[in-house]
Write a protein that holds these residues in place. Structure first.
Motif, PDB file in Angstrom:
ATOM      1  N   ARG A  59     -13.152   9.643  62.107  1.00 30.28           N
ATOM      2  CA  ARG A  59     -13.816   9.370  63.407  1.00 30.28           C
ATOM      3  C   ARG A  59     -13.771   7.881  64.009  1.00 30.28           C
ATOM      4  O   ARG A  59     -14.171   7.734  65.192  1.00 30.28           O
ATOM      5  N   TYR A  60     -13.380   7.193  63.173  1.00 28.67           N
ATOM      6  CA  TYR A  60     -13.204   5.784  63.949  1.00 28.67           C
ATOM      7  C   TYR A  60     -11.726   5.638  64.527  1.00 28.67           C
ATOM      8  O   TYR A  60     -11.835   5.257  65.797  1.00 28.67           O
ATOM      9  N   SER A  61     -10.737   6.410  64.371  1.00 27.59           N
ATOM     10  CA  SER A  61      -9.593   6.447  64.952  1.00 27.59           C
ATOM     11  C   SER A  61      -9.589   7.334  66.176  1.00 27.59           C
ATOM     12  O   SER A  61      -8.898   7.150  67.045  1.00 27.59           O
ATOM     13  N   GLN A  62     -10.588   8.365  65.887  1.00 21.62           N
ATOM     14  CA  GLN A  62     -10.371   9.571  67.118  1.00 21.62           C
ATOM     15  C   GLN A  62     -11.869   9.059  68.083  1.00 21.62           C
ATOM     16  O   GLN A  62     -12.689   9.869  68.104  1.00 21.62           O
ATOM     17  N   HIS A  63     -11.936   7.809  68.608  1.00 23.23           N
ATOM     18  CA  HIS A  63     -12.928   7.507  69.367  1.00 23.23           C
ATOM     19  C   HIS A  63     -13.085   8.137  70.460  1.00 23.23           C
ATOM     20  O   HIS A  63     -12.152   8.873  71.102  1.00 23.23           O
ATOM     21  N   PHE A  68     -10.873  10.959  75.229  1.00 20.10           N
ATOM     22  CA  PHE A  68     -10.589  11.545  76.830  1.00 20.10           C
ATOM     23  C   PHE A  68      -9.499  11.217  77.282  1.00 20.10           C
ATOM     24  O   PHE A  68      -8.867  12.174  78.047  1.00 20.10           O
ATOM     25  N   TRP A  69      -8.583  10.237  76.892  1.00 24.25           N
ATOM     26  CA  TRP A  69      -7.360   9.918  77.348  1.00 24.25           C
ATOM     27  C   TRP A  69      -6.391  10.864  76.928  1.00 24.25           C
ATOM     28  O   TRP A  69      -5.354  11.492  77.716  1.00 24.25           O
ATOM     29  N   LEU A  70      -6.269  11.533  75.664  1.00 22.97           N
ATOM     30  CA  LEU A  70      -5.622  12.460  75.162  1.00 22.97           C
ATOM     31  C   LEU A  70      -5.872  13.940  75.889  1.00 22.97           C
ATOM     32  O   LEU A  70      -4.787  14.810  76.005  1.00 22.97           O
ATOM     33  N   SER A  71      -7.255  13.899  76.487  1.00 22.38           N
ATOM     34  CA  SER A  71      -7.295  15.283  77.180  1.00 22.38           C
ATOM     35  C   SER A  71      -7.282  15.325  78.415  1.00 22.38           C
ATOM     36  O   SER A  71      -6.831  16.298  79.098  1.00 22.38           O
TER      37      SER A  71
END
Length: 91
Positions: A59-63, A68-71
Motif C-alpha cells: 500500500r505504501y509503495s503503490q500510492h 495514476f502515473w502508471l495508468s
C-alpha cells in the motif's frame, strides 16, 4: 529603500524553484514519517522488531500518484515512433 537593493526581480524564479524543492522534500519527509511501514517513531512500535507486513508495504509503495502515473498512456514521441515503424516495415 534597502529592501529593494537586496530583493531584485531577477531572483524571484530562484526563490520559487527553491521553495518548490523545499516543499517536495518536506512532503516526502512527512510522508515517510507518517505512512512508511519501515519507520517506527513510537517506542512501542520500535519494540515490535521486524514485521512481515507485506500488505502495508505494498500500500505504501503503490500510492495514488504512482497508480495514476502508471495508468496513463506514455507515448512521448508518437510521431517519431510512427515514422520509425513505417521505415522498419518498408525494409
Amino acid at each position: 529603500m534597502s529592501s529593494s537593493r537586496w530583493i531584485k526581480p531577477e531572483v524571484y524564479p530562484l526563490f520559487a524553484t527553491t521553495g518548490v524543492a523545499v516543499g517536495i522534500c518536506v512532503m516526502q519527509l512527512v510522508r515517510n514519517i507518517t505512512t512508511n511501514p519501515e519507520v517506527r517513531v513510537t517506542k512501542q512500535n520500535r519494540a515490535a522488531g521486524v514485521l512481515d507486513n507485506h500488505d502495508e508495504g505494498r500500500r505504501y509503495s503503490q500510492h495514488l500518484v504512482r497508480r495514476f502515473w502508471l495508468s496513463q498512456r506514455r507515448d512521448y514521441m508518437l510521431a517519431l515512433d510512427n515514422n520509425n515503424h513505417k521505415e522498419s516495415t518498408n525494409k
